[in-house]
Write a protein that holds these residues in place. Structure first.
Motif, PDB file in Angstrom:
ATOM      1  N   LYS A  50       0.829  -1.213   0.000  1.00  0.00           N
ATOM      2  CA  LYS A  50       0.000   0.000   0.000  1.00  0.00           C
ATOM      3  C   LYS A  50       0.858   1.255   0.000  1.00  0.00           C
ATOM      4  O   LYS A  50       0.566   2.228  -0.697  1.00  0.00           O
ATOM      5  N   ILE A  51       1.908   1.223   0.811  1.00  0.00           N
ATOM      6  CA  ILE A  51       2.787   2.392   0.913  1.00  0.00           C
ATOM      7  C   ILE A  51       3.463   2.666  -0.433  1.00  0.00           C
ATOM      8  O   ILE A  51       3.491   3.807  -0.909  1.00  0.00           O
ATOM      9  N   LEU A  52       3.961   1.608  -1.066  1.00  0.00           N
ATOM     10  CA  LEU A  52       4.616   1.787  -2.376  1.00  0.00           C
ATOM     11  C   LEU A  52       3.630   2.323  -3.411  1.00  0.00           C
ATOM     12  O   LEU A  52       3.955   3.216  -4.194  1.00  0.00           O
ATOM     13  N   ASP A  53       2.402   1.793  -3.403  1.00  0.00           N
ATOM     14  CA  ASP A  53       1.367   2.272  -4.331  1.00  0.00           C
ATOM     15  C   ASP A  53       1.099   3.757  -4.127  1.00  0.00           C
ATOM     16  O   ASP A  53       1.012   4.529  -5.082  1.00  0.00           O
ATOM     17  N   ARG A  54       0.952   4.141  -2.855  1.00  0.00           N
ATOM     18  CA  ARG A  54       0.630   5.547  -2.570  1.00  0.00           C
ATOM     19  C   ARG A  54       1.792   6.476  -2.870  1.00  0.00           C
ATOM     20  O   ARG A  54       1.598   7.621  -3.276  1.00  0.00           O
ATOM     21  N   LEU A  55       3.010   5.999  -2.659  1.00  0.00           N
ATOM     22  CA  LEU A  55       4.172   6.834  -2.994  1.00  0.00           C
ATOM     23  C   LEU A  55       4.180   7.115  -4.493  1.00  0.00           C
ATOM     24  O   LEU A  55       4.444   8.241  -4.925  1.00  0.00           O
ATOM     25  N   ARG A  56       3.858   6.075  -5.287  1.00  0.00           N
ATOM     26  CA  ARG A  56       3.838   6.248  -6.752  1.00  0.00           C
ATOM     27  C   ARG A  56       2.723   7.208  -7.174  1.00  0.00           C
ATOM     28  O   ARG A  56       2.897   8.023  -8.078  1.00  0.00           O
ATOM     29  N   GLN A  57       1.582   7.069  -6.480  1.00  0.00           N
ATOM     30  CA  GLN A  57       0.391   7.841  -6.830  1.00  0.00           C
ATOM     31  C   GLN A  57       0.511   9.309  -6.405  1.00  0.00           C
ATOM     32  O   GLN A  57       0.226  10.218  -7.180  1.00  0.00           O
ATOM     33  N   ASP A  58       0.917   9.519  -5.159  1.00  0.00           N
ATOM     34  CA  ASP A  58       0.850  10.863  -4.562  1.00  0.00           C
ATOM     35  C   ASP A  58       2.117  11.690  -4.763  1.00  0.00           C
ATOM     36  O   ASP A  58       2.114  12.889  -4.482  1.00  0.00           O
ATOM     37  N   PHE A  59       3.215  11.045  -5.180  1.00  0.00           N
ATOM     38  CA  PHE A  59       4.475  11.782  -5.324  1.00  0.00           C
ATOM     39  C   PHE A  59       5.080  11.530  -6.709  1.00  0.00           C
ATOM     40  O   PHE A  59       6.014  10.751  -6.865  1.00  0.00           O
ATOM     41  N   PRO A  60       4.532  12.219  -7.722  1.00  0.00           N
ATOM     42  CA  PRO A  60       4.960  11.984  -9.109  1.00  0.00           C
ATOM     43  C   PRO A  60       6.470  12.179  -9.306  1.00  0.00           C
ATOM     44  O   PRO A  60       7.080  11.480 -10.112  1.00  0.00           O
ATOM     45  N   ASP A  61       7.072  13.099  -8.558  1.00  0.00           N
ATOM     46  CA  ASP A  61       8.518  13.319  -8.699  1.00  0.00           C
ATOM     47  C   ASP A  61       9.320  12.100  -8.257  1.00  0.00           C
ATOM     48  O   ASP A  61      10.426  11.863  -8.731  1.00  0.00           O
TER      49      ASP A  61
END
Ligand code: ZN
Length: 238
Positions: A50-61
């Motif tokens: 979940k954390i990896l998914d959200r990092l990809r989703q919420d932090f495009p940079d």
């Protein structure tokens, strides 16, 4: 060898998540590794995805920098440790001052496996969330232990391997402050909602600082740090 790449020891807990963000802010390529050694609760391992998914989703940079994630199975570690993490045993603090969740030398094994993987991937920097400040009782979290290990590993693989521990001298309030600095409110929200620290594996009780039983040493530490940081925040300008 790819320079400016890091392999983060990522468990799905608060500290390793903040370290992952730290690495994403610094390195061009960041890969992650987790260890499944028969933890009594697989909550942390589930949190990782979940954390990896959200990092990809919420932090495009950061999304473009985030490379493959691997989970290595180390069941032997569970077999040799009589602890609350791997057996049905109450969490308690023993005569040595170490909680019964302590797995002797666990980080030495984790870093050694991580180094073998990093070598294969052409990565020379390992990042971990170990910290001397809160758990001075864990001898394998000490800076001297880990820097000496980095030297042994470097000799053993005949290549310079460094171990970075951005939280080594940071307390839990400082970890929340670092979270805010690295990724603002979005990262604070991600860490609060998705990271798991509770020894008992409770995900049903939501506190201001996240989910957990609220009583175990890990919850107590997380709560204390959150309050020390949050209660000193200046109100946001409107
Ligand atoms: Zn707890």
């Amino acid at each position: 060898m790819t320079e400016n790449a890091a392999l983060v020891l990522f468990s799905g807990g608060q500290d390793s998540t903040v370290c992952l963000a730290w690495a994403l802010a610094r390195y061009e390529r960041v890969e992650t590794v987790g260890f499944d050694y028969g933890q009594r609760h697989h909550v942390e391992l589930q949190a990782r995805t979940k954390i990896l998914d959200r990092l990809r989703q919420d932090f495009p940079d950061w999304a473009g920098r985030l490379g493959p994630d691997r989970v290595l199975k180390l069941p032997a570690l569970g077999e040799i440790s009589e602890t609350a993490l791997t057996r049905d045993k109450e969490i308690e603090v023993g005569k040595t001052g170490l909680p019964s969740t302590f797995v002797p030398g666990r980080n030495l094994l984790f870093f050694t496996y991580a180094a073998a993987l990093a070598w294969r991937r052409g990565i020379s920097t390992l990042v971990g969330g170990m910290c001397e400040t809160d758990y001075s009782g864990y001898p394998d979290c000490r800076n001297e232990t880990l820097q000496t290990l980095a030297r042994a590993i470097s000799l053993g693989v005949d290549r310079h391997i460094s171990i970075e521990t951005p939280l080594m001298y940071v307390d839990k309030a400082g970890t929340w402050a670092m979270t805010q600095e690295l990724g603002g409110a979005a990262l604070v929200d991600l860490v609060t909602e998705e990271t798991h620290t509770c020894y008992v594996g409770i995900r049903t009780r939501r506190h201001p600082w996240g989910y957990g039983c609220g009583h175990c040493p890990a919850c107590a530490l997380r709560a204390k740090g959150w309050h020390a940081w949050h209660d000193n925040q200046k109100p946001l300008a409107t």
